[in-house]
Scaffold this motif. Sequence first.
Motif, PDB file in Angstrom:
ATOM      1  N   ASP A 160       3.875   1.002   3.794  1.00 49.01           N
ATOM      2  CA  ASP A 160       4.478   1.503   5.259  1.00 49.01           C
ATOM      3  C   ASP A 160       5.602   2.439   4.897  1.00 49.01           C
ATOM      4  O   ASP A 160       6.072   2.613   4.047  1.00 49.01           O
ATOM      5  N   ALA A 161       5.892   2.833   6.398  1.00 48.86           N
ATOM      6  CA  ALA A 161       7.049   3.848   6.567  1.00 48.86           C
ATOM      7  C   ALA A 161       8.237   3.290   5.655  1.00 48.86           C
ATOM      8  O   ALA A 161       8.969   4.442   5.088  1.00 48.86           O
ATOM      9  N   ASP A 162       8.466   2.162   5.735  1.00 50.36           N
ATOM     10  CA  ASP A 162       9.771   1.727   4.945  1.00 50.36           C
ATOM     11  C   ASP A 162       9.587   1.549   3.584  1.00 50.36           C
ATOM     12  O   ASP A 162      10.440   0.940   2.676  1.00 50.36           O
ATOM     13  N   GLY A 163       8.292   1.696   2.876  1.00 44.41           N
ATOM     14  CA  GLY A 163       8.127   1.703   1.606  1.00 44.41           C
ATOM     15  C   GLY A 163       7.592   0.391   1.220  1.00 44.41           C
ATOM     16  O   GLY A 163       7.418   0.067  -0.289  1.00 44.41           O
ATOM     17  N   ARG A 164       7.356  -0.640   1.952  1.00 42.27           N
ATOM     18  CA  ARG A 164       6.997  -2.140   1.686  1.00 42.27           C
ATOM     19  C   ARG A 164       5.384  -1.805   1.434  1.00 42.27           C
ATOM     20  O   ARG A 164       4.915  -0.687   2.322  1.00 42.27           O
ATOM     21  N   LEU A 165       4.692  -2.931   0.749  1.00 45.66           N
ATOM     22  CA  LEU A 165       3.484  -3.031   0.930  1.00 45.66           C
ATOM     23  C   LEU A 165       2.902  -3.001   2.614  1.00 45.66           C
ATOM     24  O   LEU A 165       3.342  -3.722   3.380  1.00 45.66           O
ATOM     25  N   ALA A 166       1.773  -2.232   2.776  1.00 46.50           N
ATOM     26  CA  ALA A 166       1.364  -2.215   4.031  1.00 46.50           C
ATOM     27  C   ALA A 166       0.580  -3.505   4.420  1.00 46.50           C
ATOM     28  O   ALA A 166       0.256  -4.167   3.637  1.00 46.50           O
ATOM     29  N   PRO A 167       0.739  -3.678   5.829  1.00 46.44           N
ATOM     30  CA  PRO A 167      -0.103  -5.070   6.188  1.00 46.44           C
ATOM     31  C   PRO A 167      -1.320  -5.081   5.888  1.00 46.44           C
ATOM     32  O   PRO A 167      -1.982  -3.854   5.781  1.00 46.44           O
ATOM     33  N   GLY A 168      -1.730  -6.239   5.132  1.00 46.63           N
ATOM     34  CA  GLY A 168      -3.204  -6.331   4.695  1.00 46.63           C
ATOM     35  C   GLY A 168      -3.114  -5.910   3.080  1.00 46.63           C
ATOM     36  O   GLY A 168      -4.396  -6.235   2.658  1.00 46.63           O
ATOM     37  N   VAL A 169      -2.237  -5.166   2.538  1.00 46.99           N
ATOM     38  CA  VAL A 169      -2.119  -4.884   1.248  1.00 46.99           C
ATOM     39  C   VAL A 169      -1.526  -5.866   0.479  1.00 46.99           C
ATOM     40  O   VAL A 169      -0.574  -6.268   0.642  1.00 46.99           O
ATOM     41  N   ARG A 170      -2.274  -6.478  -0.507  1.00 46.88           N
ATOM     42  CA  ARG A 170      -1.667  -7.610  -1.441  1.00 46.88           C
ATOM     43  C   ARG A 170      -1.944  -7.707  -2.889  1.00 46.88           C
ATOM     44  O   ARG A 170      -3.142  -7.358  -2.855  1.00 46.88           O
ATOM     45  N   PRO A 171      -1.149  -8.150  -3.586  1.00 45.94           N
ATOM     46  CA  PRO A 171      -1.805  -8.554  -5.056  1.00 45.94           C
ATOM     47  C   PRO A 171      -2.047  -9.798  -5.293  1.00 45.94           C
ATOM     48  O   PRO A 171      -2.037 -10.672  -4.148  1.00 45.94           O
ATOM     49  N   LEU A 172      -2.498 -10.258  -6.193  1.00 47.67           N
ATOM     50  CA  LEU A 172      -2.830 -11.797  -6.551  1.00 47.67           C
ATOM     51  C   LEU A 172      -2.016 -12.187  -7.548  1.00 47.67           C
ATOM     52  O   LEU A 172      -2.335 -11.926  -8.812  1.00 47.67           O
TER      53      LEU A 172
END
Length: 484
Positions: A121-133
Amino acid sequence: MSGPVPGERLVVIGYGPAAHRLVERLGRPGPYAVTVLGAEPEPAYGRPLLTAVLDGTLPVRALRLPEPPPGTALRLGVRAVSVDPRRRLVRTSDGAAHPYDRLVLATGAAPVLPGPGWARDADGRLAPGVRPLRTLADAARLASGSGPVAVVGGGVLGVEAALALRRRGRPVVLVHRGPHPLDRHLDARAGEAVTGRLRALSLDLRLGRTVAAREDAGAALALDDGSRVEAAEVLLCVGARPRVELARAAGLAVRSGVLVDHRLRTSAARAYAIGDCAEPLDGGGYGPDAAPGPTGRVPAGGFASAWDQAETLALLLTGGDGRHSGARGVLRLKAPELDLLRVGTTAGADETVVLGDAAAGRYARLSLRAGRLTGAVLIGLHRAAAGVVRLHQRGEPVPVDRLALLLGEAPPYEAGPPPGTALVCHCNNVTGDALEAAWRAGARTAAALAAATRAGTGCGGCAEEVRVRCEAWSGAGTREEAVS
Ligand SMILES: Cc1cc2nc3c(=O)[nH]c(=O)nc-3n(C[C@H](O)[C@H](O)[C@H](O)COP(=O)(O)OP(=O)(O)OC[C@H]3O[C@@H](n4cnc5c(N)ncnc54)[C@H](O)[C@@H]3O)c2cc1C
């Protein structure tokens, strides 16, 4: 390594399977005052079984590893933030300082995440709905979702996770940059068989493709060929990397992992490293996805290696002798609908046996040297799997009737229960006899046997053998009942 002075302070950083096995093996009353610092809020659990949380076959509690020995000081939800090897001091996120006489780094690995771009996202965090396992929290979040999922990365984890989500009833699109899934492990013909099987299982495969952008407020992905994937949830399975930040900042020698010798010693005095964060000095690669070297050993990383290192270090720390010499190079996909086994290597073979049955999704490649297996790949041939693993591990001559072996019909390697004293679950030291005793006591399914004996709760590699034995006993039991 000299034995400990009673009461020495041993600080372990990380509480994954490697740290858990170390602490368990050190025992209690042991020679050390043990403190374990674990960043996750959970006690240690069998990470390879996270896909069983995804498909709902195991409740979270079934993944938990046994309690540590009494007297172990467990600090959960606490991150080690610095190590001072000169003063022998670890500082933690809660502001505490932990002096040590010996230190063990067991910080594991972290998922590889894409840099700035579509996944952030704009703050450089993983965007909502995007994740690892990687953690129970990741698995629980994914398991509670619904609707289509895009799995990015078609290595072992990507394929296992995609199939687990499919079993859960979710539409899955697998985006993989290689020519076929598992291309680091399988040649083109084996890849064809796997591709066919995955498509038959209703997986939407986008091969040779990468993600270019996220569109429609996160509701879809655009791929590099301009095609679209409608999925608001994205699972990243593009690899894992040893967590070495702490060791690097402390001045320890680091390559891709924290460098250790065959006695698990790092470059700092009285400091050791085990598990996914460690890289043996003579190793040739990293991770559960690492292909075996010419000797057929998995070079470093992976569950079996983590436990092997933990056991070796426990022995060394208690005044015993030992050296870590690599783990078994066995890859078995944890997915009931895709039987895939790879052992050893094709290197050095003087005979190759290939069986291709694309229509039935079956494929086998046996690599032999002087009549013994150097390596094998089996797809869709589960009756042969246990026999092939045994032949490879024991270095026994391969039966002359290779086809019978592949069909699981070659004595003494035919499908069915081998001797009771043989270890079935190497992770938890469970023999066939122990399984049979549990079966007779009422554990009549693979899941019940796992609960009773812990067989299959480590790397999951023996799941097929447990299932085959269970079926054989159940069949025999049914016949006995019918006759009486
Ligand atoms: C879904 C999945 C399936 C897998 N399947 C298989 C398989 O089939 N076969 C196989 O061989 N391997 C498999 N693996 C890999 C296997 O799980 C790892 O090899 C194993 O977990 C390594 O154990 P470890 O203890 O070294 O590290 P980890 O399990 O990564 O544990 C390390 C722990 O240390 C903690 N930590 C890190 N830094 C700090 C710090 N600074 N302070 C405190 N705590 C810290 C982490 O939070 C973590 O809890 C799989 C992995 C995943 C995610």
